[in-house]
Design a protein around this motif. Structure first.
Motif, PDB file in Angstrom:
ATOM      1  N   ASN A  29     -21.354  11.891 -15.171  1.00 27.38           N
ATOM      2  CA  ASN A  29     -20.293  12.866 -15.375  1.00 27.38           C
ATOM      3  C   ASN A  29     -19.861  12.845 -16.838  1.00 27.38           C
ATOM      4  O   ASN A  29     -20.385  12.071 -17.651  1.00 27.38           O
ATOM      5  CB  ASN A  29     -19.105  12.572 -14.446  1.00 27.38           C
ATOM      6  N   ALA A  30     -18.899  13.699 -17.167  1.00 23.17           N
ATOM      7  CA  ALA A  30     -18.440  13.804 -18.553  1.00 23.17           C
ATOM      8  C   ALA A  30     -17.824  12.500 -19.040  1.00 23.17           C
ATOM      9  O   ALA A  30     -17.992  12.128 -20.201  1.00 23.17           O
ATOM     10  CB  ALA A  30     -17.433  14.948 -18.683  1.00 23.17           C
ATOM     11  N   SER A  31     -17.143  11.804 -18.157  1.00 28.11           N
ATOM     12  CA  SER A  31     -16.529  10.532 -18.556  1.00 28.11           C
ATOM     13  C   SER A  31     -17.582   9.533 -18.998  1.00 28.11           C
ATOM     14  O   SER A  31     -17.381   8.779 -19.959  1.00 28.11           O
ATOM     15  CB  SER A  31     -15.689   9.961 -17.400  1.00 28.11           C
ATOM     16  N   LEU A  77     -19.101  17.713 -17.233  1.00 30.54           N
ATOM     17  CA  LEU A  77     -20.508  17.729 -17.624  1.00 30.54           C
ATOM     18  C   LEU A  77     -21.205  18.896 -16.925  1.00 30.54           C
ATOM     19  O   LEU A  77     -21.221  18.974 -15.693  1.00 30.54           O
ATOM     20  CB  LEU A  77     -21.170  16.404 -17.237  1.00 30.54           C
ATOM     21  N   GLN A  78     -21.789  19.809 -17.719  1.00 30.16           N
ATOM     22  CA  GLN A  78     -22.459  20.984 -17.161  1.00 30.16           C
ATOM     23  C   GLN A  78     -23.955  20.767 -16.969  1.00 30.16           C
ATOM     24  O   GLN A  78     -24.620  21.584 -16.344  1.00 30.16           O
ATOM     25  CB  GLN A  78     -22.244  22.186 -18.096  1.00 30.16           C
ATOM     26  N   GLY A  79     -24.505  19.702 -17.545  1.00 30.52           N
ATOM     27  CA  GLY A  79     -25.931  19.442 -17.423  1.00 30.52           C
ATOM     28  C   GLY A  79     -26.545  19.144 -18.774  1.00 30.52           C
ATOM     29  O   GLY A  79     -25.857  18.703 -19.697  1.00 30.52           O
ATOM     30  N   THR A  80     -27.849  19.394 -18.907  1.00 32.71           N
ATOM     31  CA  THR A  80     -28.556  19.160 -20.160  1.00 32.71           C
ATOM     32  C   THR A  80     -29.250  20.439 -20.605  1.00 32.71           C
ATOM     33  O   THR A  80     -29.491  21.352 -19.804  1.00 32.71           O
ATOM     34  CB  THR A  80     -29.602  18.033 -20.016  1.00 32.71           C
ATOM     35  N   THR A  81     -29.593  20.487 -21.903  1.00 36.48           N
ATOM     36  CA  THR A  81     -30.277  21.652 -22.456  1.00 36.48           C
ATOM     37  C   THR A  81     -31.034  21.229 -23.709  1.00 36.48           C
ATOM     38  O   THR A  81     -30.636  20.260 -24.381  1.00 36.48           O
ATOM     39  CB  THR A  81     -29.259  22.757 -22.810  1.00 36.48           C
ATOM     40  N   TYR A  95     -26.608  16.704 -23.792  1.00 38.98           N
ATOM     41  CA  TYR A  95     -25.687  16.931 -22.689  1.00 38.98           C
ATOM     42  C   TYR A  95     -24.699  18.016 -23.101  1.00 38.98           C
ATOM     43  O   TYR A  95     -24.246  18.054 -24.245  1.00 38.98           O
ATOM     44  CB  TYR A  95     -24.930  15.650 -22.338  1.00 38.98           C
ATOM     45  N   VAL A  96     -24.382  18.910 -22.155  1.00 37.45           N
ATOM     46  CA  VAL A  96     -23.440  19.994 -22.417  1.00 37.45           C
ATOM     47  C   VAL A  96     -22.134  19.677 -21.698  1.00 37.45           C
ATOM     48  O   VAL A  96     -22.102  19.554 -20.466  1.00 37.45           O
ATOM     49  CB  VAL A  96     -23.993  21.352 -21.949  1.00 37.45           C
ATOM     50  N   MET A 104     -19.245  21.299 -25.976  1.00 41.00           N
ATOM     51  CA  MET A 104     -19.820  20.278 -26.853  1.00 41.00           C
ATOM     52  C   MET A 104     -21.255  19.984 -26.460  1.00 41.00           C
ATOM     53  O   MET A 104     -21.572  19.921 -25.271  1.00 41.00           O
ATOM     54  CB  MET A 104     -19.000  18.982 -26.770  1.00 41.00           C
ATOM     55  N   TRP A 105     -22.096  19.812 -27.465  1.00 40.95           N
ATOM     56  CA  TRP A 105     -23.479  19.388 -27.267  1.00 40.95           C
ATOM     57  C   TRP A 105     -23.608  17.966 -27.798  1.00 40.95           C
ATOM     58  O   TRP A 105     -23.383  17.718 -28.994  1.00 40.95           O
ATOM     59  CB  TRP A 105     -24.440  20.328 -27.988  1.00 40.95           C
ATOM     60  N   VAL A 106     -23.965  17.027 -26.918  1.00 37.25           N
ATOM     61  CA  VAL A 106     -24.012  15.606 -27.251  1.00 37.25           C
ATOM     62  C   VAL A 106     -25.454  15.117 -27.173  1.00 37.25           C
ATOM     63  O   VAL A 106     -26.105  15.271 -26.121  1.00 37.25           O
ATOM     64  CB  VAL A 106     -23.119  14.774 -26.301  1.00 37.25           C
TER      65      VAL A 106
END
Length: 239
Positions: free
Chosen positions: A50-52, A136-140, A148-149, A165-167
């Motif tokens: 998750n985003a955390s 967290l929306q997923g990956t791209t 991670y988006v 944010m793109w991490v």
């Protein structure tokens, strides 16, 4: 590593194996530095759920970052109506854990004050988690690798609609950020972390802004960071 030795074809006793090579205690550390790998991105680490999880890994190397002060230089242009005005501003950015941040700019031209105020109010990656509820929306694919988006919505009433944010999925550095505003405005940030930037702090940011009264683009260049120094609380008060 286990090495299987062949069985001798004669009755002579096998020769004694050579003594094991001495391993340098610095070997693993040198390898990490050479690969540019962060401990959080080790291959054995499970994917974040998750985003955390993503944000925890993004700040894992910043536990000892309590404050910083860094000179900034901003160069670009602002278009107001049909007039394009060059922008050249200098100043200082301050941060104090957990969520105090301020950018103090000098020599701001009158036509660029709105642009300056926008950049001063955008915050930093260190303050965004306290400001937004992030999922967290997923990956791209992003910048020739995977990212991670994360999408955040304000915790309190705000003119910001969402922040995306793109991490980097390997280093967990925040590489890109896009603000969408309730009035249709947009602010984009592209982070660079080249060189030995401490704690994944940026070395530069490319900024693009589109607002009803103006639009603009600029590059924020960061100088040498002073880490964990005393910073007066007065630096974070509205001026």
């Amino acid at each position: 590593m286990v090495i299987r030795r062949g069985i001798p074809l004669t009755g002579a006793p096998p020769s004694a194996p050579p003594p094991p090579a001495r391993q340098s205690r610095w070997g693993p550390l040198v390898l990490l530095v050479a690969l540019g790998a962060a401990p959080a991105s080790a291959p054995t680490a499970s994917p974040p759920q998750n985003a955390s999880d993503v944000l925890a890994r993004a700040v894992a190397g910043r536990q000892e970052l309590h404050s910083y002060q860094v000179p900034v230089s901003i160069r670009g242009s602002v278009r107001v109506s049909f007039l394009s005005v060059p922008v050249a501003m200098d100043g200082t950015e301050y941060f104090k854990a957990p969520d105090k941040e301020a950018m103090r700019l000098n020599n701001v031209p009158s036509a660029a004050k709105s642009f300056s105020n926008t950049m001063n109010a955008m915050g930093t990656p260190q303050t965004w988690e306290a400001t937004y509820d992030i999922v967290l929306q997923g990956t791209t694919p992003h910048r020739n690798h995977t990212a991670y988006v994360l999408v955040g919505t304000p915790k309190h009433p705000s003119n910001v609609k969402t922040v995306t944010m793109w991490v980097n999925a390997r280093t967990y550095a925040i590489e890109s950020v896009a603000f969408a505003y309730t009035n249709g405005s947009a602010l984009g940030l592209e982070f660079s972390h080249h060189g030995l930037s401490p704690y994944h702090l940026p070395t530069s940011i490319a900024v693009t802004a589109r607002f009803p009264g103006y639009s603009g683009q600029a590059r924020i260049a960061y100088g040498t960071y002073q880490i964990n120094i005393a910073i007066a609380d007065s630096e974070f008060t509205q001026q």
